[in-house]
Design an enzyme around this catalytic site. Sequence first.
Site, short mmCIF file in Angstrom:
data_model
loop_
_atom_site.label_atom_id
_atom_site.label_comp_id
_atom_site.label_asym_id
_atom_site.label_seq_id
_atom_site.Cartn_x
_atom_site.Cartn_y
_atom_site.Cartn_z
N ASP A 10 -0.62 0.85 -2.75
CA ASP A 10 -1.65 1.14 -1.75
C ASP A 10 -1.19 0.71 -0.36
OD1 ASP A 10 -5.09 0.15 -1.14
OD2 ASP A 10 -3.98 1.98 -0.68
N LYS B 186 -0.84 1.06 3.22
CA LYS B 186 -1.36 1.91 4.30
C LYS B 186 -1.56 1.03 5.52
CE LYS B 186 -6.03 1.50 2.44
NZ LYS B 186 -6.78 1.99 1.31
N ASN C 261 -3.46 -2.12 5.39
CA ASN C 261 -2.99 -3.25 4.55
C ASN C 261 -1.75 -3.88 5.13
OD1 ASN C 261 -4.99 -2.74 2.80
ND2 ASN C 261 -3.75 -1.58 1.34
N ASP D 237 -3.06 -7.65 0.98
CA ASP D 237 -3.99 -6.93 0.11
C ASP D 237 -3.35 -6.28 -1.11
OD1 ASP D 237 -6.78 -4.70 0.83
OD2 ASP D 237 -6.13 -5.78 -0.96
N THR E 205 17.54 1.07 -25.59
CA THR E 205 17.91 2.48 -25.68
C THR E 205 16.73 3.35 -25.31
OG1 THR E 205 18.34 4.26 -27.21
CG2 THR E 205 17.29 2.28 -28.13
#
Length: 277
Positions: free
Chosen positions: A134, A136, A139, A152, A169
């Site tokens: 998130d 952005k 934040n 945040d 594997t």
Amino acid sequence: IPRRQWSLQDFEIGKPLGKGKFGRVYLAREVKSKYIVALKVIFKEQIEKYRLHHQLRREMEIQTGLRHPNVLRLYGWFHDNERIYLILEYAHGGELYRELRKSGYLSEKRAATYIASLAQALAYCHEKDVIHRDIKPENLLLDHEGRLKIADFGWSVQSRSKRHTMCGTLDYLAPEMVENKAHDYAVDNWTLGVLCYEFLYGVPPFEAESQTDTFRRIMKVDLSFPSTPQVSAEAKNLISRLLVKDSSKRLSLQKIMEHPWIMKNADFMDTCSKLQL
Ligand SMILES: COc1ccc(/C=N/Nc2[nH]nc(C)c2C(=O)Nc2cccc(NC(C)=O)c2)cc1
């Protein structure tokens, strides 16, 4: 600040810094050390109402364990009957969002410095199996030296120990599991492309009238560069190599840090990352 049982009496509360999603953030000073912090107050009833208890607990566990110059520190927490208090690092500059809105768009040097800091911080988080998901402008905070701090972690996830099975594997892993794993980490790389565009043009790349149109533009990767403001070809090149539908084809965090536009414009003020390269 040494880890110990904190309580409200340990702090002198200052001015409110702003409202978060589930409470308010206050400037505060720890009485004994005189250390300035940001105290995020969250109402338990809000957390219960939205059933975000597990998510908040995850945010607290994750952020407490992270130590990086571009990740906002969570020093500790305490609670009383109604509220939970997070003792957070204080970033004097506040939200990067405000700086972006004030200046409209950022210089290539400033944008490249922020992208380089984000790439370093995300590389560190991914090393610790943490995907923010998130990132952005709201934040992202700035400290007194203008250094970027990812804040945040409310929506971040500690990726399950699939990594360890990955080291084993792949034979037994369904393709969507492997793809899902790669996809999880690369989601932050896509977001760096969105942020780089928004830093340079002042608007996000897939902005549209409605959510549905934005969704359509994202799924089509309907990317176009306005003629103003003037943005260098290298910057457009980096954005185009991050906003790629196939998550496995997005530029890696390491490659971002080595990209010509970053090397030319980023001011690696806080880490000797050039030496690491
Ligand atoms: C309104 O003008 C402001 C200028 C600077 C600040 C600084 N905030 N610094 C912080 N350090 N650690 C944390 C956590 C915070 C914080 O949450 N700040 C915050 C919270 C909610 C809104 C805002 N708004 C803005 C514009 O920064 C900042 C807060 C507000």
